[in-house]
Design an enzyme around this catalytic site. Structure first.
Site, PDB file in Angstrom:
ATOM      1  N   HIS A  34      13.010 -38.177  -6.785  1.00 42.06           N
ATOM      2  CA  HIS A  34      12.360 -38.460  -5.500  1.00 42.06           C
ATOM      3  C   HIS A  34      10.918 -37.959  -5.497  1.00 42.06           C
ATOM      4  CE1 HIS A  34      16.162 -39.794  -3.732  1.00 42.06           C
ATOM      5  NE2 HIS A  34      16.708 -38.795  -4.422  1.00 42.06           N
ATOM      6  N   ARG A  43       3.336  -0.391  -4.894  1.00 39.46           N
ATOM      7  CA  ARG A  43       3.202  -0.900  -3.526  1.00 39.46           C
ATOM      8  C   ARG A  43       1.843  -1.555  -3.276  1.00 39.46           C
ATOM      9  NH1 ARG A  43       6.995   1.724  -0.076  1.00 39.46           N
ATOM     10  NH2 ARG A  43       5.721   1.012   1.651  1.00 39.46           N
ATOM     11  N   GLU A  50      15.133 -18.506  -8.460  1.00 39.39           N
ATOM     12  CA  GLU A  50      14.809 -17.119  -8.804  1.00 39.39           C
ATOM     13  C   GLU A  50      14.166 -17.062 -10.193  1.00 39.39           C
ATOM     14  OE1 GLU A  50      14.493 -14.519  -7.250  1.00 39.39           O
ATOM     15  OE2 GLU A  50      14.562 -12.922  -8.729  1.00 39.39           O
ATOM     16  N   ASN A  70      -1.566   2.539   6.074  1.00 35.69           N
ATOM     17  CA  ASN A  70      -0.786   1.404   5.593  1.00 35.69           C
ATOM     18  C   ASN A  70      -0.426   0.562   6.804  1.00 35.69           C
ATOM     19  OD1 ASN A  70       2.683   1.079   4.553  1.00 35.69           O
ATOM     20  ND2 ASN A  70       1.062  -0.401   4.458  1.00 35.69           N
ATOM     21  N   GLY A  71      -0.853  -0.693   6.804  1.00 33.35           N
ATOM     22  CA  GLY A  71      -0.518  -1.573   7.921  1.00 33.35           C
ATOM     23  C   GLY A  71      -1.714  -2.411   8.321  1.00 33.35           C
ATOM     24  N   LYS A  73      10.401 -15.620 -11.053  1.00 32.50           N
ATOM     25  CA  LYS A  73      10.090 -14.582 -12.062  1.00 32.50           C
ATOM     26  C   LYS A  73       8.971 -15.051 -12.963  1.00 32.50           C
ATOM     27  CE  LYS A  73      12.017 -12.466 -10.322  1.00 32.50           C
ATOM     28  NZ  LYS A  73      11.922 -11.582  -9.333  1.00 32.50           N
ATOM     29  N   LYS A 117       5.015  -4.657  -4.149  1.00 31.51           N
ATOM     30  CA  LYS A 117       6.418  -4.628  -3.748  1.00 31.51           C
ATOM     31  C   LYS A 117       6.457  -4.344  -2.255  1.00 31.51           C
ATOM     32  CE  LYS A 117      10.499  -3.164  -6.185  1.00 31.51           C
ATOM     33  NZ  LYS A 117      10.698  -4.407  -6.971  1.00 31.51           N
ATOM     34  N   GLU A 127       5.624 -15.047 -11.106  1.00 32.22           N
ATOM     35  CA  GLU A 127       5.148 -13.712 -10.745  1.00 32.22           C
ATOM     36  C   GLU A 127       4.525 -12.985 -11.920  1.00 32.22           C
ATOM     37  OE1 GLU A 127       7.917 -11.510  -7.538  1.00 32.22           O
ATOM     38  OE2 GLU A 127       9.037 -12.301  -9.212  1.00 32.22           O
ATOM     39  N   CYS A 179       0.830  -1.186   0.000  1.00 31.16           N
ATOM     40  CA  CYS A 179       0.000   0.000   0.000  1.00 31.16           C
ATOM     41  C   CYS A 179       0.871   1.245   0.000  1.00 31.16           C
ATOM     42  CB  CYS A 179      -0.964   0.010   1.180  1.00 31.16           C
ATOM     43  SG  CYS A 179      -1.084   1.554   2.055  1.00 31.16           S
ATOM     44  N   TRP A 223      -3.356  -2.427  -1.031  1.00 28.28           N
ATOM     45  CA  TRP A 223      -3.131  -3.862  -1.161  1.00 28.28           C
ATOM     46  C   TRP A 223      -3.897  -4.465   0.013  1.00 28.28           C
ATOM     47  CZ3 TRP A 223      -1.275  -8.119   1.446  1.00 28.28           C
ATOM     48  CH2 TRP A 223      -0.983  -9.244   0.660  1.00 28.28           C
TER      49      TRP A 223
HETATM   50  N1  GLU Z   1      -5.266  -3.042   6.467  1.00 24.86           N
HETATM   51  C1  GLU Z   1      -5.691  -2.021   5.569  1.00 24.86           C
HETATM   52  C2  GLU Z   1      -6.704  -2.540   4.557  1.00 24.86           C
HETATM   53  O1  GLU Z   1      -6.829  -3.721   4.324  1.00 24.86           O
HETATM   54  C3  GLU Z   1      -4.527  -1.365   4.854  1.00 24.86           C
HETATM   55  C4  GLU Z   1      -3.828  -2.313   3.951  1.00 24.86           C
HETATM   56  C5  GLU Z   1      -2.658  -1.676   3.252  1.00 24.86           C
HETATM   57  O2  GLU Z   1      -1.628  -1.431   3.921  1.00 24.86           O
HETATM   58  O3  GLU Z   1      -2.794  -1.482   2.027  1.00 24.86           O
HETATM   59  O4  GLU Z   1      -7.386  -1.752   3.986  1.00 24.86           O
END
Ligand code: GLU
Length: 579
Positions: free
Chosen positions: A475, A27, A452, A97-98, A456, A574, A459, A2, A71
């Site tokens: 195996h 992000r 790696e 964010n969090g 890639k 990211k 992803e 985020c 995110w």
């Molecule tokens: N926990 C918050 C949500 O789900 C923020 C997520 C984030 O950091 O994007 O909206």
């Protein structure tokens, strides 16, 4: 994960916020939103990518505002769950964010006290708690709310009638940009580059009050002095520069990146904890973990130093003996799990060294020593130049600890990478783009190279790609081989050459199409493989680099053939700042 951005200045906030969110989109990109202050709080938020919004949406008045590109952690990506979130009165708007770990209990209590919730997010509790704490001073209300929250947050908050924005940080990154008559706040420096080079990195526990012409930072309720840093990244480093995708640009920047990385550390600047180490633990996640694994394969034979390699996410739960030093590798310097491992080491009196790309990121302020890899900004979600830089730094560490025996090899690394950038991969892409599953097979140090490479491919192309140490195939995984499951194998002269030839023959006998990374003139490989991707002859370290780059290009061109969203793959982001 985020991105958040805030602005307090003299210009119209909405276009600056939207442009900032486009810069931060790597992000998180499942939804976005902004809020600005005019006579009231005005909100525009939506599911989807901010980059899909027309350039001049002509929305929202005001010169103070906040924005978010999400995110999702709590609640599906949707218009309703997009940030900013508001209180019952719509006077307050919050971006976050969090993760608020105790949000369920808080939400139940708030509902019991009559609050109406509109979203499924953890974030919304913050807006309602501030509403309850508000008695005419937003800063005070935020300060009284923060002790009620457990978890991680970078927060930006505005409220109607308050000509300022409030920022707060705990375990999620937040940086202020100091302009002339305007102030910015953001998750990282990329949205600030166009406006200012003067930044302040907030610490955990900091709150800040931002007005167009002034700012104050507090730790708890005491004023705090925070140093202003000059940043050297320029706006052109975050443009595509004529490439179709950031990822391709970043792959092509790798000759420079390896050069910078190798020169990022010398015998004089190598942390003494590493110089004197008789055992090392490397903690990392994702691509960084693969770089750590390459390090282990190189340092153990060269220096006899045993290396434990641990995933950041598992290290927390493991009870393992400590080495002399812990190396934490994190491109962003904000990877939550790697940071937790560094902190665990510090609590147990172990010396810690961070390897990261971001000056003043949280890991650099947590670890005892830092090696900065100087790769420049990496915008594509899938790591390329940051990975090669990590490997470059780690190779240089091995080189120094082993008395400089690979000095020349590292000096020429950039030219080796240049040699493979324009390799024609059409035939290999023809095979891969039709596959649902691909095996990546290697031995020794080329096993992590394959891990790696497979990452890639997963992803960015969404093809299921799995790496195996070649000896492990019999195996179990052999049961999956068929003419529909191509295998990519690294088979170049070296200790594992003969046995790899044998492994390729065994796979071929099951009808598996083989793409071999090998020497162009190798008749034995040519006889077995359906396609050869030529690897220039050279030192094994050089070949670690060239095969890595070839596999990045193979993933890129396959994903491009399939029309994937290369720079922003689905479900990813990211900078993984949540555990
Ligand atoms: N926990 C918050 C949500 O789900 C923020 C997520 C984030 O950091 O994007 O909206």
């Amino acid at each position: 994960m985020c991105g958040i951005v805030g602005y307090a200045g003299y210009r119209s906030a909405a276009p600056i916020l939207l442009q900032g969110l486009r810069r931060l989109e790597y992000r998180g990109y499942d939804s976005y939103g902004i809020a600005t202050l005019s006579t009231e709080v005005c909100i525009h938020k939506k599911a989807g990518k901010v980059s899909e919004l027309p350039d001049s949406p002509g929305i929202l008045q005001g010169t103070i505002g906040i924005g978010h590109t999400r995110w999702a952690t709590h609640g599906i990506p949707s218009d309703i769950n997009a940030h900013p979130h508001q209180d019952c009165t719509d006077q307050i708007a919050v971006v976050h964010n969090g993760i608020i770990e105790n949000y369920s209990a808080l939400k139940r209590d708030l509902i019991g006290r009559g609050h109406i919730f509109r979203s499924d997010t953890d974030t919304e509790v913050i807006a309602h708690l501030i509403e309850e704490a508000y008695t005419g001073d937003l800063l005070e209300a935020v300060r009284n709310t923060l002790p009620l929250l457990s978890g991680s947050y970078a927060l930006l908050i505005i409220s109607a009638g308050e000509n300022r924005l409030i920022a707060a940080r705990n375990q999620s990154p937040l940086v202020l940009g100091i302009g002339d008559g305007e102030i910015f706040a953001a998750s990282d420096i990329t949205p600030l580059l166009e406006y200012t080079s003067r930044v302040i990195y907030l610490n955990d526990g900091d709150t800040a009050e931002l007005r167009p012409d002034s700012y104050s930072v507090y730790f708890g309720d005491r004023p705090a002095e925070r140093e202003i840093h000059e940043i050297s990244w320029t706006p052109d480093t975050i443009q595509k520069g004529g490439f179709a995708h950031f990822m391709l640009k970043e792959i092509f920047e790798q000759p420079d990146a390896i050069h910078q990385a190798v020169h990022a550390v010398s015998e004089e600047t190598l942390p003494s904890s590493l110089l004197n180490a008789s055992s090392i633990t490397v903690v990392a996640c994702g691509s960084s973990y693969h770089a750590g694994m390459i390090f282990r394969y190189l340092i153990e034979p060269a220096c006899g130093i045993p290396v434990r390699l641990e995933m950041g996410s598992e290290y927390k739960y493991a009870s393992i003996p400590f080495s002399d030093v812990i190396i934490g590798i994190s491109q962003s310097g904000e990877t939550a799990d790697t940071l937790a491992a560094i902190r665990k080491g510090i609590c147990n009196n172990v010396k810690t060294v961070a390897i990261t790309n971001v000056l003043n990121s949280t890991i650099t302020r947590s670890a005892h020593d830092t090696i900065l890899m100087h790769a420049g900004p990496e915008i594509s979600v899938a790591a390329s130049k940051s990975f090669i830089s990590q490997v470059g730094v780690l190779m240089q560490v091995v080189n120094i600890l082993s008395g400089g025996r690979c000095h020349d090899v590292l000096d020429h690394a950039r030219y080796a990478i240049e040699q493979v950038l324009l390799t024609d991969l059409t035939e290999a892409v023809d095979i891969c783009s039709k596959a649902e599953h691909i095996f990546y097979v290697g031995r020794g140090v080329f096993y992590p190279v394959m891990m790696e490479g497979a990452l890639k491919m997963k992803e960015i192309s969404y093809i299921h790609a799995e790496a195996y140490a070649a000896g492990e195939l019999k195996h179990g995984p052999f049961a999956l081989l068929s003419p529909e499951t191509p295998a990519i194998a690294i088979c170049i002269p070296g200790p594992a050459y003969e046995v790899m030839l044998g492994n390729m023959k065994e796979m071929k006998a099951r009808g598996t199409p083989i793409i071999a990374l090998g020497n162009d003139d190798d008749e034995d490989v040519r006889e077995i493989a359906d396609v050869i991707v030529p690897v220039p002859k050279g030192h094994p370290w050089t070949q670690v680099l060239t095969t890595t780059v070839l596999l990045q290009l193979l993933a890129y061109h396959t994903a491009n053939r399939l029309g994937r969203e290369i720079d922003m793959p689905r479900n990813l982001a990211k900078s993984v700042t949540v555990e």
